[in-house]
Scaffold this active site. Structure first.
Site, short mmCIF file in Angstrom:
data_model
loop_
_atom_site.label_atom_id
_atom_site.label_comp_id
_atom_site.label_asym_id
_atom_site.label_seq_id
_atom_site.Cartn_x
_atom_site.Cartn_y
_atom_site.Cartn_z
N ASP A 20 39.20 64.15 51.61
CA ASP A 20 37.69 64.32 50.52
C ASP A 20 38.00 63.44 49.26
O ASP A 20 39.05 63.45 48.95
CB ASP A 20 37.48 65.78 50.23
CG ASP A 20 35.91 65.78 49.76
OD1 ASP A 20 35.31 64.84 49.72
OD2 ASP A 20 35.59 66.95 49.24
N GLY A 23 34.14 58.44 48.18
CA GLY A 23 33.08 58.23 47.64
C GLY A 23 33.32 58.23 46.06
O GLY A 23 33.10 57.23 45.18
N TRP A 25 36.32 58.25 44.54
CA TRP A 25 37.24 57.27 44.25
C TRP A 25 36.62 55.75 43.89
O TRP A 25 36.86 54.94 43.00
CB TRP A 25 38.26 57.17 45.31
CG TRP A 25 39.37 56.18 45.18
CD1 TRP A 25 40.58 56.30 44.51
CD2 TRP A 25 39.50 54.74 45.22
NE1 TRP A 25 41.44 55.02 44.52
CE2 TRP A 25 40.80 54.19 44.93
CE3 TRP A 25 38.43 53.62 45.94
CZ2 TRP A 25 41.12 52.91 45.17
CZ3 TRP A 25 38.74 52.37 45.97
CH2 TRP A 25 40.23 51.97 45.73
N SER A 65 32.43 64.58 60.36
CA SER A 65 31.97 66.05 60.98
C SER A 65 30.66 65.87 61.51
O SER A 65 29.78 64.92 61.41
CB SER A 65 31.80 66.98 59.67
OG SER A 65 30.68 66.79 58.91
N ASN A 68 27.95 64.81 59.07
CA ASN A 68 28.35 63.68 58.31
C ASN A 68 27.12 62.77 58.79
O ASN A 68 26.91 61.58 58.12
CB ASN A 68 29.38 63.03 58.45
CG ASN A 68 30.57 63.47 57.68
OD1 ASN A 68 31.77 63.40 58.11
ND2 ASN A 68 30.21 64.07 56.68
N TRP A 69 26.44 62.78 60.04
CA TRP A 69 25.40 62.11 60.30
C TRP A 69 24.24 61.84 59.53
O TRP A 69 23.59 60.97 59.63
CB TRP A 69 24.78 62.57 61.72
CG TRP A 69 25.74 62.65 62.95
CD1 TRP A 69 26.35 63.62 63.54
CD2 TRP A 69 26.11 61.36 63.77
NE1 TRP A 69 27.09 63.29 64.49
CE2 TRP A 69 27.22 61.82 64.46
CE3 TRP A 69 26.15 59.98 63.35
CZ2 TRP A 69 27.80 61.00 65.50
CZ3 TRP A 69 26.86 59.11 64.37
CH2 TRP A 69 27.63 59.56 65.48
N SER A 190 34.76 73.67 55.26
CA SER A 190 33.54 72.69 55.51
C SER A 190 33.59 72.47 56.99
O SER A 190 33.35 71.21 57.69
CB SER A 190 33.92 71.32 54.80
OG SER A 190 33.69 71.29 53.60
N GLU A 201 47.86 78.29 55.93
CA GLU A 201 48.15 78.50 54.41
C GLU A 201 47.25 77.05 53.94
O GLU A 201 47.07 76.10 54.67
CB GLU A 201 49.44 78.06 54.06
CG GLU A 201 50.57 79.08 54.46
CD GLU A 201 50.34 80.42 53.85
OE1 GLU A 201 49.69 80.52 52.46
OE2 GLU A 201 50.38 81.36 54.35
C1 FPP Z 1 34.86 62.54 52.56
O1 FPP Z 1 34.89 61.62 51.46
C2 FPP Z 1 35.35 61.50 53.62
C3 FPP Z 1 34.91 61.20 54.87
C4 FPP Z 1 33.66 61.97 55.35
C5 FPP Z 1 35.47 60.11 55.71
C6 FPP Z 1 36.97 60.34 55.96
C7 FPP Z 1 37.29 58.84 56.49
C8 FPP Z 1 38.43 58.22 56.19
C9 FPP Z 1 39.38 58.79 55.35
C10 FPP Z 1 38.58 57.14 56.93
C11 FPP Z 1 39.80 56.57 57.49
C12 FPP Z 1 39.71 57.57 58.84
C13 FPP Z 1 40.06 56.92 60.00
C14 FPP Z 1 40.27 57.83 61.36
C15 FPP Z 1 40.79 55.54 60.13
P1 FPP Z 1 33.70 61.68 50.75
O2 FPP Z 1 33.04 60.36 50.96
O3 FPP Z 1 32.63 62.75 51.09
O4 FPP Z 1 34.01 61.70 49.22
P2 FPP Z 1 33.31 62.25 47.97
O5 FPP Z 1 33.19 63.57 48.06
O6 FPP Z 1 33.92 61.58 46.77
O7 FPP Z 1 31.83 61.66 48.09
#
Ligand code: FPP
Length: 235
Positions: A20, A23, A25, A65, A68-69, A190, A201
């Protein structure tokens, strides 16, 4: 790498990660969210290779997930592109480290080319007997349990116990999760691997996923190795 020198006495067999903070970052740098995901994929590469090197047997990451759609179309499209790109870019390293690739979740809703890439890499790495790297895509813990129940019904099975039921889950080939890591400060499961997380753990860190590195990983492993696991018993 001497784990004992880093204060790590026991290693978890199965580590799961909720990656997580991509976004956040990107936002902190005034960049579009997808830049955060791209940087997240870079962090993932380092963690996968490091985990394999130190002897983790199973590593499962939550890449997309069932919920996430609902993200903007452009972000969903990018998240559907990243896994195949990741596999292609890291193919040599994955083989060199003897890593086996697997994917869990409902694949039928994934773009066809991604489904083909997943099949290809699962087949091509099937004989590798090092770490098993599992990517959860269109995965939800509840959806997993429901699809398992429906398959039990379809097969006309009258009764199941825990061991029998587990065989119907997407997660059937993996052991229970020993350590769950979630980055970015949120303290939630989640809807990740509900069944396999029953006695895990939990380790939460404020570090954003793109900044998660070897040092952070070792810190989580050190804390794990100091935990007192009881599984409902007493000491
Ligand atoms: C959640 O952060 C992250 C995701 C829903 C996607 C995770 C995907 C990757 C790390 C890309 C690499 C994956 C592969 C398999 C190559 P967020 O965007 O919800 O962050 P935020 O809470 O700061 O908005």
């Amino acid at each position: 790498m001497k784990l004992a020198n880093a204060g790590i006495k026991t290693l978890p067999r199965h580590v799961a990660i909720i990656m997580d903070g991509n976004g956040t970052w990107a936002k902190k740098r005034g960049l579009p969210r997808n830049f955060g995901h791209r940087q997240g994929a870079r962090a993932l590469k380092n963690v996968v290779l490091f985990a394999s090197k130190i002897g983790i047997k199973y590593l499962t990451v939550f890449a997309f997930s069932t919920e996430n759609w609902s993200r903007p179309r452009e972000e969903v499209d990018y998240l559907m592109k990243l896994p195949a790109e990741f596999m292609r870019a890291n193919e040599t390293d994955i083989h060199k480290h003897n890593i086996r690739f697997a994917c869990i979740g409902d694949r039928s809703r994934l773009p066809e080319d991604l489904q083909k890439t997943i099949d290809k890499y699962e087949k091509e790495t099937a004989e590798n007997d090092g770490m098993i790297f599992i990517v959860a895509l269109n995965y939800g813990g509840k959806a997993d349990i429901i699809q398992a129940v429906n398959r039990v019904i379809d097969e006309g099975v009258a009764e199941v116990d825990e061991e029998k039921f587990e065989r119907y889950l997407y997660t059937k080939d993996m052991p229970d999760v020993d350590l769950l890591i979630r980055t970015s400060g949120q303290k939630r499961i989640s809807n990740f691997l509900l069944w396999k997380l029953s006695y895990s753990e939990l380790y939460f860190t404020k570090t954003l996923w793109p900044d998660f590195n070897k040092t952070q990983f070792l810190k989580a492993l050190k804390e794990y190795s100091n935990r007192d696991r009881r599984y409902g018993g007493i000491k």
